[in-house]
Structure formats: structure tokens, C-alpha cells
Design an enzyme around this catalytic site. Structure first.
Site, PDB file in Angstrom:
ATOM      1  N   ASP A  98       0.838  -1.204   0.000  1.00 42.26           N
ATOM      2  CA  ASP A  98       0.000   0.000   0.000  1.00 42.26           C
ATOM      3  C   ASP A  98       0.869   1.249   0.000  1.00 42.26           C
ATOM      4  OD1 ASP A  98      -2.078   1.816   0.275  1.00 42.26           O
ATOM      5  OD2 ASP A  98      -2.191   1.573   2.447  1.00 42.26           O
ATOM      6  N   ASP A 292      -1.657   5.707  -5.316  1.00 45.07           N
ATOM      7  CA  ASP A 292      -1.952   4.835  -4.165  1.00 45.07           C
ATOM      8  C   ASP A 292      -2.301   3.430  -4.630  1.00 45.07           C
ATOM      9  OD1 ASP A 292      -2.776   3.633  -1.837  1.00 45.07           O
ATOM     10  OD2 ASP A 292      -4.555   4.873  -1.583  1.00 45.07           O
TER      11      ASP A 292
END
Length: 503
Positions: A98, A292
Site C-alpha cells: 500500500d 496509491d
């Protein structure tokens, strides 16, 4: 971040017979309109790489990029994860990658949706800090305790690394049905770490302890793969320490990292089917634009999202198309073997180049944003819209990243994009990159006027709280002194609003 930002949809239940019984509204022609399937409850919830030599492997043997190829499993629907051994002796867990958060956190208690968890009592090297930590993502949250332990990465830098680890004790909407990971690897900057930037993030620890370059790069190979397929996840590669040239084609284009918290970039404009949306560039960056990997979709601020949907509807070859497809509440289904992608336009995002008077564009084909999800009765293939509305900024998530090899060059404060070798079908790539172009409004700042970043807001908030507390303490003293002069005990706990406000 996000996750959600982790935006990880669990789609395994779509293979149940109850789905097969949902009626379809049929339209004339080859298109079958959206399945009347309400997807709102879900919101809570590799191709072979070309052989070749790595051009940047470390002669000392700390990193070998070829060894890191295909070290990820997963897809955009459930996230991309890598295997790690945590503790002494090592306990093997799958950890979600992440770039929109900064904590390394693993399940430390049993949970109905995960198979394994990190048992702290079985690790002789785990040390608790005695302090708690809590993290909220765009979707999902968890609480736990901070500690440290050793980790090794079978397909990563060699050696054992000591890292900060958050042991997840309780969570809500974080672990979801159908996932195959038990923790999260936050790869963003210290400013996003919880409970504060003094908690050194994972990659900072790796760079400091192994002396590899402060660069990592990411290839996610789930483009065009149904997220309901669990037997053979698509996978990808996380290259720690540099860039692996066999994972991309053509040139790499870099855009500056504006602020070192998220990987915040500057979007100059969007095009749908080569037509400019003609919005003020500040709309694209309201309140930020970030890259992201923990966010499933391409997420757009409200005004931008509406403009994109309107442009797609005007440009696509589909008429009388259900709005439910665009708002994420319905799937669109076509007869098996029919391709829906020819009906949709390309979408381009223009990013400011390192030469700030220039820009470059990254373009995704419909194969990336009209995403296969499941089949019904073996006769229909169903798809979801890979773009969604966002209330907290533009997020270049997996929908876009799956088309590119993305380089997070932290040493030079830049993010690079090149066309991925695994985002293609029959040598036809699902993504394009081109430039340079004259940056429209190059002298202006497309990020000015956007929201103050979160850590700065914390500083302002705590500063104001401190001033208020000081004023209230003075008021408390002034209230107590007269009362003692005339009648002791008059200020009671019930009436002492000042005291409760101080808390």
C-alpha cells in the site's frame, strides 16, 4: 490512505447460485444492460516477464532485482500482497502492498476472514512498546499495539531487518471475505505514520539498515483478469532498491512529488476520447492528487467524476446505458465472447513533468477501467466501472497503475511511469504514455487553494488546543479563588465545565 483508498472488494460470493437467478433487462442489439445487482453492501467490505539481465543489481548481493520479479500475488479487486517471515522463528504471512499509508501492521489475533496471524508470544524477538496505535483508511480501520520485530523477505533484499510493527488486535471493515493477506505494508512517508512520524516506516528502515537506494518500483499485473478468480492470482513485482528494465517498455516519464506524505503529484488536465474536459486544473487536485496502490479504483473529485461520466456517455457507442453502472451499484453484462471495450473511449491524465513547463500524459484503454468481475450461467460476462467518486481527492489507484510500471524514486522526489510489460493482450498494450507537451497554465500552481495537508492541520489543531487550554486554566484559577474567599466547595464537579473541556 487509504485502503481502501483500501477499497478492496470481496467478490467471491458472486459465484453463488443466487446471483444466477437475478433477472437481466435485455436491450436490442449486442448489449445486455446492467445486472440489477445492488453492489452497495460491498463497499463495506502475471503474465511472464521477458528474460534479461537486471541493469541495476547491487554487486554486493544485497539486492538482485531478477529475484524480486513476480514476488507479488493478487489483483486489483482484493489487493496485491507479498510473502514475509515475521519474528523468530519466522511466521509466514502475506502482506498487502500500500503506497497510500505508512504503517506496517499485521493481524495479531484470530479473525474469521484470515487463515494465519502473527502470534507475538511465539516470537523471541518481538518487543512491545507498550503504546497503542489506531489507523483509519478510506474504508476500514484497525487498532493494536506498537512493537518491533525482525522480518525477512524471501524475494526481497537479503538479510534480516528490524522494523516497527503494529500488532492488530481489533478491526472493522479491514479484513474482508475472499482476501489472502493478513497485514499491510505502508510504503508512504513518515508524516502518515501513526501515532506520529517518529514511528519509522518499513521502507525507511530497509534503506537505513541495508543501504539500498531509496527507490522502489511496482508492477501490478491484474489488468483484464476477473477479480472473482481465486485459483491463480495475477500477481506482479515489487522491486526494492531500484528499477528492473525487463518490466516496462519504452521511456520512463517522471512527475515531481509535491509533498512527502502521500505520493502527491500534480494533475494538469484529463481527456476522455482525446477531448479535454476543460475544467480548472485546481479541480483535479482538490484536495490532493496521489498515487496509491492500496486503492482499487481511479477515484475522482465530484466535479471531475461527473464530467468524466458525461464525456464517456457522449463518446461511447452505448445508448440508453444504465446510470447504475457508473455509480458502482450495478454490473454491465455482455454475451460471452463479445468485447465491451471497443464501445468505450480512452482516458488520459496529464501530469506535470520534471521540467515544470512541460507535461506528459498517461493513457488507459477501456480494458483497464471496464473491469471483468464474474460470469453468469456461462453465457454472460459481467463488468464493473473502475472509476468512482471521491470525497478526499484524486487517487491514481490500481485501475490506472495496472497499465504502468510505477517508480517511486524517493531519493529524487519523483514518481515515474512507463508502459508495463504485463498490461497487454496479443502484444497490444492496455496503456500508453506520451510527451512532452507544453504544460497548460505552466506558470500557475494547480494545487494552490487545495486543503491543507493532514499533518499540518494536526499541528494547527494542537496549537489551538494548547492556547485554549492555557486560557481555560487561567479562567479556572479565577473561578476558584473567589469561591474559596466566599464559600468553599461551591465549584462542584457537575458545574466545572472548564475541567471537562480541558480533558
Amino acid at each position: 490512505m487509504h485502503l481502501y483508498g483500501l477499497l478492496l472488494l470481496s467478490l467471491s460470493f458472486w459465484t453463488s447460485h443466487s446471483v444466477f437467478k437475478i433477472p437481466l433487462k435485455m436491450f436490442a442489439g449486442k448489449f445486455n444492460a446492467s445486472v440489477q445487482l445492488d453492489l452497495r453492501p460491498l463497499r463495506k467490505n502475471a503474465s511472464a516477464v521477458e528474460s534479461g539481465l537486471s541493469l541495476a543489481s547491487d554487486p554486493a548481493g544485497i539486492v538482485n532485482f531478477l529475484d524480486m520479479i513476480s514476488n507479488l500475488k493478487g489483483d486489483s479487486g482484493r489487493g496485491y500482497y507479498m510473502q514475509m517471515a515475521i519474528g523468530t522463528p519466522g511466521q509466514t504471512l502475506n502482506i498487502l502492498v500500500d503506497t497510500g499509508s505508512s504503517n506496517f501492521a499485521v493481524a495479531a489475533e484470530a479473525h474469521p476472514y484470515i487463515i494465519h496471524y502473527f502470534n507475538r508470544a511465539l516470537s523471541s524477538t518481538y518487543q512491545s512498546s507498550g503504546s497503542g496505535v489506531a489507523v483509519k483508511y478510506t474504508q476500514g480501520e484497525w487498532e493494536g499495539e506498537l512493537g518491533t520485530d525482525r522480518i525477512t523477505i524471501p524475494q526481497g533484499p537479503s538479510g534480516t531487518i528490524t522494523i516497527n510493527i503494529a500488532a492488530i488486535i481489533s478491526s472493522e471493515g479491514f479484513f474482508l471475505p475472499g482476501i489472502n493477506w493478513q497485514g499491510i505494508l505502508g510504503l508512504a512517508y513518515p508524516l502518515l505514520a501513526r501515532p506520529g512520524p517518529s514511528v519509522e516506516p518499513f521502507f525507511n528502515s530497509v534503506v537505513r539498515q541495508t543501504s539500498i537506494p531509496d527507490v522502489f518500483s511496482l508492477q501490478m499485473c491484474g489488468a483484464g483478469v476477473s477479480a472473482s478468480t481465486t485459483a491463480d492470482p495475477a500477481g506482479g513485482s515489487l522491486i526494492m532498491g531500484g528499477v528492473e528494465p525487463t518490466l516496462y517498455r519504452g521511456s520512463v516519464w517522471y512527475t515531481p512529488v509535491l509533498e512527502e506524505w502521500y505520493y502527491q503529484v500534480e494533475v494538469l488536465k484529463l481527456e476522455v476520447g482525446a477531448q479535454n474536459l476543460n475544467l480548472d486544473c485546481k479541480e483535479y487536485n482538490s484536495d490532493k492528487a496521489i498515487v496509491d496502490s492500496g486503492t482499487t479504483l481511479l477515484r475522482l473529485p465530484g466535479i471531475v467524476f461527473s464530467a468524466v461520466v458525461e464525456a464517456i456517455m457522449q463518446t461511447s457507442l452505448i445508448k440508453d446505458f444504465s446510470a447504475g453502472f457508473f455509480d458502482g451499484t450495478k454490473l454491465a453484462c455482455w454475451m460471452r465472447g463479445e468485447s465491451p471495450w471497443r464501445l468505450f473511449p480512452k482516458i488520459s491524465i496529464y501530469l506535470r513533468a520534471m521540467n515544470t513547463s512541460q507535461s506528459f500524459r498517461i493513457t488507459i484503454l477501456p480494458q483497464l477501467y471496464v473491469q471483468p468481475v464474474t460470469s453468469i450461467d456461462g453465457t454472460l460476462d459481467c463488468f464493473r466501472f473502475g472509476i468512482s467518486h471521491s470525497a478526499n481527492g484524486l487517487v491514481i489507484g490500481a485501475t490506472v497503475m495496472e497499465g504502468f510500471y510505477v517508480i517511486f524514486d524517493r531519493a529524487q522526489k519523483r514518481v515515474g511511469f512507463a508502459v508495463s510489460t504485463c498490461a497487454e493482450n496479443g502484444d497490444v498494450p492496455f496503456a500508453e504514455i506520451a510527451g512532452p507537451f507544453l504544460a497548460e497554465g505552466a506558470t500557475s500552481d494547480c494545487t494552490s487553494g487545495v486543503s491543507v495537508r493532514e499533518p499540518v492541520m494536526w499541528v494547527i489543531a494542537f496549537g489551538l488546543m494548547g492556547i485554549c487550554a492555557l486560557v481555560l486554566i487561567v479562567l479556572l484559577i479565577l473561578l476558584i479563588l473567589p469561591c474559596r474567599r466566599y464559600r468553599d466547595g461551591e465549584i462542584t464537579d457537575e458545574s466545572s465545565l472548564v475541567r471537562h473541556r480541558i480533558k
